[in-house]
Design a protein around this motif. Structure first.
Motif, short mmCIF file in Angstrom:
data_model
loop_
_atom_site.label_atom_id
_atom_site.label_comp_id
_atom_site.label_asym_id
_atom_site.label_seq_id
_atom_site.Cartn_x
_atom_site.Cartn_y
_atom_site.Cartn_z
N VAL A 66 0.67 -1.16 -0.10
CA VAL A 66 -0.10 0.03 0.17
C VAL A 66 0.85 1.12 0.04
N ALA A 67 2.01 1.30 0.91
CA ALA A 67 2.90 2.27 0.75
C ALA A 67 3.75 2.58 -0.58
N VAL A 68 3.87 1.57 -1.18
CA VAL A 68 4.47 1.92 -2.56
C VAL A 68 3.42 2.32 -3.56
N ALA A 69 2.24 1.82 -3.52
CA ALA A 69 1.33 2.34 -4.45
C ALA A 69 0.91 3.62 -4.15
N THR A 70 0.64 4.09 -2.80
CA THR A 70 0.44 5.61 -2.68
C THR A 70 1.51 6.38 -2.79
N ALA A 71 2.87 5.98 -2.40
CA ALA A 71 3.90 6.86 -2.79
C ALA A 71 4.44 6.98 -4.25
N ALA A 72 3.74 6.19 -5.01
CA ALA A 72 4.04 6.43 -6.63
C ALA A 72 2.88 7.49 -6.81
N VAL A 73 1.90 7.45 -6.47
CA VAL A 73 0.86 8.51 -6.93
C VAL A 73 1.09 9.99 -6.30
N ALA A 74 1.52 10.00 -5.10
CA ALA A 74 2.12 11.19 -4.35
C ALA A 74 3.44 11.73 -5.19
N LEU A 75 4.31 10.90 -5.60
CA LEU A 75 5.51 11.29 -6.24
C LEU A 75 5.16 11.89 -7.67
N TYR A 76 4.17 11.16 -8.31
CA TYR A 76 3.89 11.85 -9.78
C TYR A 76 3.05 13.30 -9.44
N LEU A 77 2.30 13.45 -8.39
CA LEU A 77 1.91 14.60 -8.01
C LEU A 77 2.76 15.79 -7.89
N LEU A 78 3.77 15.30 -6.87
CA LEU A 78 5.06 16.45 -6.71
C LEU A 78 5.91 16.75 -7.78
N ILE A 79 5.84 15.75 -8.69
CA ILE A 79 6.73 16.04 -9.73
C ILE A 79 6.00 17.22 -10.79
N THR A 80 4.77 16.77 -10.77
CA THR A 80 3.97 17.85 -11.48
C THR A 80 3.52 19.18 -10.98
N ARG A 81 4.20 19.30 -9.59
CA ARG A 81 4.28 20.64 -9.05
C ARG A 81 2.48 20.68 -8.29
N ALA A 82 2.13 19.71 -7.93
CA ALA A 82 0.99 19.73 -7.25
C ALA A 82 0.86 20.53 -5.75
N GLY A 83 -0.04 21.11 -5.32
CA GLY A 83 0.07 21.57 -3.89
C GLY A 83 0.25 20.34 -2.95
N HIS A 84 1.08 20.93 -1.77
CA HIS A 84 1.42 19.85 -0.89
C HIS A 84 0.39 19.46 0.04
N VAL A 85 -0.74 20.42 0.04
CA VAL A 85 -2.07 20.01 0.96
C VAL A 85 -2.78 18.87 0.17
N PHE A 86 -2.87 19.01 -1.17
CA PHE A 86 -3.33 17.87 -1.89
C PHE A 86 -2.59 16.75 -1.93
N VAL A 87 -1.31 16.72 -2.10
CA VAL A 87 -0.65 15.52 -1.98
C VAL A 87 -0.78 14.82 -0.82
N ALA A 88 -0.85 15.50 0.40
CA ALA A 88 -0.94 14.83 1.53
C ALA A 88 -2.16 14.29 1.92
N GLY A 89 -3.47 15.06 1.38
CA GLY A 89 -4.59 14.49 1.48
C GLY A 89 -4.58 13.15 0.33
N VAL A 90 -3.96 13.07 -0.59
CA VAL A 90 -4.07 12.05 -1.44
C VAL A 90 -3.41 10.76 -0.84
N ALA A 91 -2.30 11.12 -0.11
CA ALA A 91 -1.62 10.07 0.68
C ALA A 91 -2.45 9.50 1.88
N VAL A 92 -2.99 10.15 2.45
CA VAL A 92 -4.16 9.81 3.39
C VAL A 92 -5.22 9.22 2.97
N LEU A 93 -5.70 9.51 1.96
CA LEU A 93 -7.13 9.00 1.53
C LEU A 93 -6.58 7.76 0.95
N GLY A 94 -5.36 7.44 0.23
CA GLY A 94 -4.91 6.38 -0.53
C GLY A 94 -4.79 5.10 0.35
#
Length: 216
Positions: free
Chosen positions: A59-87
């Motif tokens: 689960v951590a690997v799958a969630t980290a993959a999504v969060a990493l992509y969002l960080l690379i695309t300069r997504a807001g940190h609040v959204f990235v954290a929310g995606v990780a928690v919801l994931g």
């Protein structure tokens, strides 16, 4: 300075009016792929009979993959954290639903003997029963379904178990448990998808909706 902080937390979203179609499409693709990774991790962890530590790792690997992509695309940190928690919550919900489905479809029921009843008011639910089979063999999992203040050591309660050993046994419950799990998982899936979409939509700087092209 304030704008830079807002951009970092919520994403720049430096376009006028509604986001362009290509950006919304990319957000939907990212949300769909991300949800697929998280759901797959939750499903496979149950069907493969993975240990809790391996399940958490998948689960951590799958969630980290999504969060990493969002960080690379300069997504807001609040959204990235929310995606990780919801994931993580989504994967847990999916695992629970799959386990319930396995026990509902292939599980067998037997009466087990209560050995101890633990009252844990800080938990939810508050009562947990340690049990053994009637042949004397212990059951590692504690049961909360069917356990309560009226249950005493020596009583018999129902237990559902998977003969293949893929999921932990549970106490006998009404037929609505699977439906409730599906409903909660659907809510988490929707929230995860919406948050991924918002993260991507706000992550890019584009000149306007008329040009529909990124500025770099």
């Amino acid at each position: 300075m304030r704008k830079r902080l807002v951009d970092r937390l919520l994403g720049p979203a430096a376009y006028e009016g509604s986001p362009p179609l290509w950006l919304v499409t990319e957000g939907l693709v990212v949300a769909g792929v991300g949800a697929g990774l998280i759901v797959s991790a939750g499903v496979l962890s149950v069907l493969a009979g993975m240990s809790p530590s391996k399940t958490a790792g998948a689960v951590a690997v799958a969630t980290a993959a999504v969060a990493l992509y969002l960080l690379i695309t300069r997504a807001g940190h609040v959204f990235v954290a929310g995606v990780a928690v919801l994931g993580a919550l989504l994967a847990s919900g999916v695992s629970g639903v799959v386990a319930e489905a396995v026990l509902t479809g292939a599980g067998r029921t037997q009466d087990v003997v209560v050995t101890t009843v633990a009252h844990e008011p800080a938990g939810n639910p508050a009562y947990y029963c340690s049990v053994r089979r009637q042949d004397g063999s212990p059951v590692e999992a504690r049961l909360w379904r069917g356990c309560g203040p009226s249950v005493n050591p020596g009583d018999l309660i129902g237990m559902v178990y998977d003969p293949a050993g893929r999921v932990a046994p549970r106490g006998v419950d009404g037929p609505g448990s699977l439906v409730r799990g599906l409903a909660m998982t659907a809510v988490l899936l929707l929230a995860f998808t919406v948050l991924c979409l918002l993260a991507v939509v706000r992550s890019y700087r584009v000149p306007s909706t008329r040009s529909g092209q990124p500025s770099g």
